[in-house]
Write a protein that holds these residues in place. Structure first.
Motif, PDB file in Angstrom:
ATOM      1  N   SER A 221      -8.626  -3.679 -18.336  1.00 49.85           N
ATOM      2  CA  SER A 221      -7.528  -3.113 -19.120  1.00 49.85           C
ATOM      3  C   SER A 221      -6.307  -4.016 -19.166  1.00 49.85           C
ATOM      4  CB  SER A 221      -7.144  -1.743 -18.546  1.00 49.85           C
ATOM      5  OG  SER A 221      -8.225  -0.837 -18.630  1.00 49.85           O
ATOM      6  N   GLY A 222      -6.417  -5.210 -18.608  1.00 44.77           N
ATOM      7  CA  GLY A 222      -5.331  -6.175 -18.689  1.00 44.77           C
ATOM      8  C   GLY A 222      -4.326  -6.118 -17.565  1.00 44.77           C
ATOM      9  N   VAL A 223      -4.635  -5.385 -16.486  1.00 49.56           N
ATOM     10  CA  VAL A 223      -3.729  -5.299 -15.341  1.00 49.56           C
ATOM     11  C   VAL A 223      -3.980  -6.484 -14.413  1.00 49.56           C
ATOM     12  CG1 VAL A 223      -3.005  -3.924 -13.351  1.00 49.56           C
ATOM     13  CG2 VAL A 223      -3.681  -2.786 -15.476  1.00 49.56           C
ATOM     14  N   ASN A 224      -2.925  -7.167 -14.028  1.00 53.00           N
ATOM     15  CA  ASN A 224      -3.046  -8.238 -13.039  1.00 53.00           C
ATOM     16  C   ASN A 224      -3.002  -7.614 -11.651  1.00 53.00           C
ATOM     17  OD1 ASN A 224      -3.104 -10.385 -14.927  1.00 53.00           O
ATOM     18  ND2 ASN A 224      -0.874 -10.296 -15.125  1.00 53.00           N
ATOM     19  N   VAL A 225      -4.127  -7.552 -11.000  1.00 57.28           N
ATOM     20  CA  VAL A 225      -4.255  -6.819  -9.735  1.00 57.28           C
ATOM     21  C   VAL A 225      -4.020  -7.757  -8.559  1.00 57.28           C
ATOM     22  CG1 VAL A 225      -5.722  -5.323  -8.346  1.00 57.28           C
ATOM     23  CG2 VAL A 225      -5.940  -5.302 -10.847  1.00 57.28           C
ATOM     24  N   GLY A 226      -3.084  -7.370  -7.686  1.00 58.00           N
ATOM     25  CA  GLY A 226      -2.819  -8.150  -6.485  1.00 58.00           C
ATOM     26  C   GLY A 226      -3.631  -7.689  -5.305  1.00 58.00           C
ATOM     27  N   LEU A 227      -3.826  -6.374  -5.205  1.00 60.22           N
ATOM     28  CA  LEU A 227      -4.639  -5.798  -4.135  1.00 60.22           C
ATOM     29  C   LEU A 227      -4.946  -4.356  -4.493  1.00 60.22           C
ATOM     30  CD1 LEU A 227      -2.686  -3.768  -2.209  1.00 60.22           C
ATOM     31  CD2 LEU A 227      -1.763  -5.977  -1.517  1.00 60.22           C
ATOM     32  N   VAL A 228      -5.930  -3.790  -3.790  1.00 63.08           N
ATOM     33  CA  VAL A 228      -6.295  -2.387  -3.945  1.00 63.08           C
ATOM     34  C   VAL A 228      -6.277  -1.756  -2.560  1.00 63.08           C
ATOM     35  CG1 VAL A 228      -8.004  -0.738  -4.753  1.00 63.08           C
ATOM     36  CG2 VAL A 228      -7.756  -2.936  -5.930  1.00 63.08           C
ATOM     37  N   SER A 229      -5.562  -0.643  -2.434  1.00 66.52           N
ATOM     38  CA  SER A 229      -5.402  -0.009  -1.125  1.00 66.52           C
ATOM     39  C   SER A 229      -5.899   1.427  -1.175  1.00 66.52           C
ATOM     40  CB  SER A 229      -3.928  -0.041  -0.700  1.00 66.52           C
ATOM     41  OG  SER A 229      -3.136   0.700  -1.625  1.00 66.52           O
ATOM     42  N   ALA A 230      -5.751   2.128  -0.064  1.00 70.93           N
ATOM     43  CA  ALA A 230      -6.239   3.497   0.045  1.00 70.93           C
ATOM     44  C   ALA A 230      -5.467   4.444  -0.868  1.00 70.93           C
ATOM     45  CB  ALA A 230      -6.133   3.974   1.487  1.00 70.93           C
ATOM     46  N   GLN A 231      -6.185   5.367  -1.473  1.00 64.74           N
ATOM     47  CA  GLN A 231      -5.541   6.444  -2.230  1.00 64.74           C
ATOM     48  C   GLN A 231      -5.041   7.535  -1.299  1.00 64.74           C
ATOM     49  OE1 GLN A 231      -8.114   8.838  -4.790  1.00 64.74           O
ATOM     50  NE2 GLN A 231      -6.465   9.061  -6.281  1.00 64.74           N
ATOM     51  N   SER A 232      -5.712   7.684  -0.155  1.00 68.60           N
ATOM     52  CA  SER A 232      -5.326   8.721   0.796  1.00 68.60           C
ATOM     53  C   SER A 232      -5.582   8.253   2.216  1.00 68.60           C
ATOM     54  CB  SER A 232      -6.088  10.024   0.520  1.00 68.60           C
ATOM     55  OG  SER A 232      -7.494   9.810   0.585  1.00 68.60           O
ATOM     56  N   HIS A 233      -4.756   8.777   3.128  1.00 66.65           N
ATOM     57  CA  HIS A 233      -4.924   8.564   4.565  1.00 66.65           C
ATOM     58  C   HIS A 233      -5.204   9.913   5.209  1.00 66.65           C
ATOM     59  CE1 HIS A 233      -2.016   4.893   4.206  1.00 66.65           C
ATOM     60  NE2 HIS A 233      -3.238   4.610   3.774  1.00 66.65           N
ATOM     61  N   ASN A 234      -6.297   9.997   5.913  1.00 66.46           N
ATOM     62  CA  ASN A 234      -6.664  11.259   6.569  1.00 66.46           C
ATOM     63  C   ASN A 234      -6.663  12.414   5.580  1.00 66.46           C
ATOM     64  OD1 ASN A 234      -6.675   9.819   9.049  1.00 66.46           O
ATOM     65  ND2 ASN A 234      -4.475  10.137   9.238  1.00 66.46           N
ATOM     66  N   GLY A 235      -7.067  12.120   4.338  1.00 65.66           N
ATOM     67  CA  GLY A 235      -7.167  13.155   3.321  1.00 65.66           C
ATOM     68  C   GLY A 235      -5.893  13.464   2.572  1.00 65.66           C
ATOM     69  N   LEU A 236      -4.770  12.858   2.938  1.00 69.35           N
ATOM     70  CA  LEU A 236      -3.490  13.103   2.276  1.00 69.35           C
ATOM     71  C   LEU A 236      -3.152  11.920   1.375  1.00 69.35           C
ATOM     72  CD1 LEU A 236      -1.437  14.513   5.297  1.00 69.35           C
ATOM     73  CD2 LEU A 236      -2.580  15.812   3.483  1.00 69.35           C
ATOM     74  N   ASN A 237      -2.830  12.193   0.118  1.00 62.22           N
ATOM     75  CA  ASN A 237      -2.528  11.129  -0.825  1.00 62.22           C
ATOM     76  C   ASN A 237      -1.291  10.350  -0.411  1.00 62.22           C
ATOM     77  OD1 ASN A 237      -4.700  11.674  -2.519  1.00 62.22           O
ATOM     78  ND2 ASN A 237      -3.519  13.029  -3.851  1.00 62.22           N
ATOM     79  N   VAL A 238      -1.328   9.051  -0.626  1.00 63.38           N
ATOM     80  CA  VAL A 238      -0.201   8.191  -0.267  1.00 63.38           C
ATOM     81  C   VAL A 238       0.882   8.316  -1.340  1.00 63.38           C
ATOM     82  CG1 VAL A 238      -1.731   6.576   0.906  1.00 63.38           C
ATOM     83  CG2 VAL A 238      -1.106   6.159  -1.483  1.00 63.38           C
ATOM     84  N   PRO A 239       2.158   8.035  -0.994  1.00 66.59           N
ATOM     85  CA  PRO A 239       3.217   8.022  -2.012  1.00 66.59           C
ATOM     86  C   PRO A 239       2.964   6.939  -3.047  1.00 66.59           C
ATOM     87  CG  PRO A 239       4.146   8.106   0.208  1.00 66.59           C
ATOM     88  CD  PRO A 239       2.688   7.816   0.366  1.00 66.59           C
ATOM     89  N   LEU A 240       3.303   7.250  -4.297  1.00 67.19           N
ATOM     90  CA  LEU A 240       3.066   6.319  -5.391  1.00 67.19           C
ATOM     91  C   LEU A 240       4.361   5.649  -5.822  1.00 67.19           C
ATOM     92  CD1 LEU A 240       0.624   8.428  -7.606  1.00 67.19           C
ATOM     93  CD2 LEU A 240       0.046   6.704  -5.872  1.00 67.19           C
ATOM     94  N   LEU A 241       4.213   4.464  -6.384  1.00 67.98           N
ATOM     95  CA  LEU A 241       5.360   3.736  -6.901  1.00 67.98           C
ATOM     96  C   LEU A 241       5.956   4.458  -8.099  1.00 67.98           C
ATOM     97  CD1 LEU A 241       6.939   1.091  -6.409  1.00 67.98           C
ATOM     98  CD2 LEU A 241       5.441  -0.002  -8.068  1.00 67.98           C
ATOM     99  N   THR A 242       5.112   4.855  -9.035  1.00 70.19           N
ATOM    100  CA  THR A 242       5.505   5.675 -10.186  1.00 70.19           C
ATOM    101  C   THR A 242       4.384   6.662 -10.452  1.00 70.19           C
ATOM    102  OG1 THR A 242       4.560   4.053 -11.719  1.00 70.19           O
ATOM    103  CG2 THR A 242       6.920   3.882 -11.255  1.00 70.19           C
ATOM    104  N   ARG A 243       4.746   7.794 -11.038  1.00 70.87           N
ATOM    105  CA  ARG A 243       3.744   8.818 -11.352  1.00 70.87           C
ATOM    106  C   ARG A 243       3.285   8.684 -12.804  1.00 70.87           C
ATOM    107  NH1 ARG A 243       3.333  12.580  -7.424  1.00 70.87           N
ATOM    108  NH2 ARG A 243       5.005  12.678  -5.881  1.00 70.87           N
ATOM    109  N   GLY A 244       2.067   9.138 -13.029  1.00 64.83           N
ATOM    110  CA  GLY A 244       1.558   9.198 -14.393  1.00 64.83           C
ATOM    111  C   GLY A 244       0.953   7.925 -14.916  1.00 64.83           C
ATOM    112  N   ALA A 245       0.893   6.872 -14.107  1.00 63.76           N
ATOM    113  CA  ALA A 245       0.313   5.612 -14.576  1.00 63.76           C
ATOM    114  C   ALA A 245      -1.207   5.735 -14.663  1.00 63.76           C
ATOM    115  CB  ALA A 245       0.695   4.475 -13.631  1.00 63.76           C
ATOM    116  N   ARG A 246      -1.787   5.035 -15.604  1.00 69.55           N
ATOM    117  CA  ARG A 246      -3.242   5.043 -15.717  1.00 69.55           C
ATOM    118  C   ARG A 246      -3.884   4.457 -14.474  1.00 69.55           C
ATOM    119  NH1 ARG A 246      -6.974   1.706 -20.098  1.00 69.55           N
ATOM    120  NH2 ARG A 246      -9.000   2.517 -19.369  1.00 69.55           N
TER     121      ARG A 246
END
Length: 309
Positions: free
Chosen positions: A118-143
């Motif tokens: 999709s044209g995103v320059n990806v620097g790294l990919v990290s966990a979506q959740s820790h111990n089942g709890l979603n991590v805080p996001l930089l911005t909401r609603g992004a694809r």
């Protein structure tokens, strides 16, 4: 991950006095990566030799650092070993008390591939959740949402990012090593994505009740706790936070203010109500001063001894 066309992923685990159950976690990890490098960061050999031998028996490469050099230097040593010996496309860095859910690496690679398409320059990919709890996001609603401040533990890093951005900053020793790297990645126009469906189990550290005049303090209907850290850890957290402001304050002021809000609350509660409050306060003040004047590296041993009494 045996198909020839699949990306090659090597895990790098930092260890210090590794727990007895680390080989079991690494055994599960080995099912998702082509190889695992474990870096022992100057632990007492007599106490850890049994665990390290078990890891070698599992086929891991064990790198033994002669002294305690800090998590950044330990991970860098492991990454360099991985690059030289295994020529991976990605490395995933982990703490000794972290475990990836089944399918974590595959899900991270799927997120990476979809974002790149999709044209995103990806620097790294990290966990979506820790111990089942979603991590805080930089911005909401992004694809393709980005984690606000992803941990280095569980970060799947393309080798191309390492070539562009560089390695972890060893001068920080410990604490905010991942935050500094995240800001450096973003400074190069790269995204710190969360991997869809990637959950990591991670130890949260010790927490003690927040007490005031014998009462367990409640705020907004919840009883509050203070995460306990030794004064030397408080020193690194205070110092390296100031260092981030000096390095990145002009470019990422909003991010740093948001991050500072979390840190100030923790610091105040810890200094006011935690154990060894005098040592905590001295560590905090010295850390702020050293951060402001750019004095990085390992904490002065004499000062560490004084604040630990």
């Amino acid at each position: 991950m045996t198909h020839q066309s699949e990306p090659r992923v090597v895990a790098v685990v930092s260890a210090f006095h590794p727990p007895q159950d680390l080989p079991e976690r690494v055994k599960q990890l080995n099912q998702q990566v082509i190889h695992t490098v474990v870096v022992d960061d100057g632990s007492d050999f007599q106490q850890t030799s049994g665990v390290l031998r078990e890891l070698e028996d599992l086929g891991c490469t064990v790198v033994r650092m002669p002294d305690n050099v800090g998590i950044a230097a330990a991970l860098n040593a492991g990454i360099e070993t991985a690059l030289k010996s295994w020529s991976p496309d990605f490395v995933v860095t982990l703490d000794q008390d972290s475990a990836l859910d089944d399918g974590y690496i595959a899900a991270a690679l799927e997120t990476f591939a979809a974002a790149r398409t999709s044209g995103v320059n990806v620097g790294l990919v990290s966990a979506q959740s820790h111990n089942g709890l979603n991590v805080p996001l930089l911005t909401r609603g992004a694809r393709f949402p980005e984690a606000f401040d992803p941990l280095q533990s569980g970060a799947v890093i393309p080798v191309s990012t390492l070539n562009t951005v560089g390695m972890l900053d060893e001068r920080l020793f410990i604490d905010f090593v991942d935050s500094e790297y995240n800001l450096r990645v973003r400074s190069h126009g790269l995204a710190t994505l969360v991997g869809r469906g990637c959950n990591m189990t991670h130890a949260l550290g010790q927490a003690q009740p927040l007490m005031l005049f014998g009462w367990h303090v409640s705020f907004l209907g919840r009883k509050r706790h203070v995460h306990s850290h030794a004064p030397w850890r408080v020193y690194y957290m205070a110092r390296n936070q100031i260092h981030l402001w000096r390095q990145y304050g002009a470019r990422f002021p909003v991010w740093l203010l948001r991050r500072l809000r979390f840190q100030i609350v923790s610091d105040l509660f810890r200094i006011m109500y935690g154990a060894n409050r005098k040592g905590q306060y001295r560590a905090f003040v010295r850390g702020c001063l050293d951060g402001w004047f750019g004095r990085l590296g390992k904490i002065d041993p004499d000062f560490q001894q004084r604040i630990s009494r």
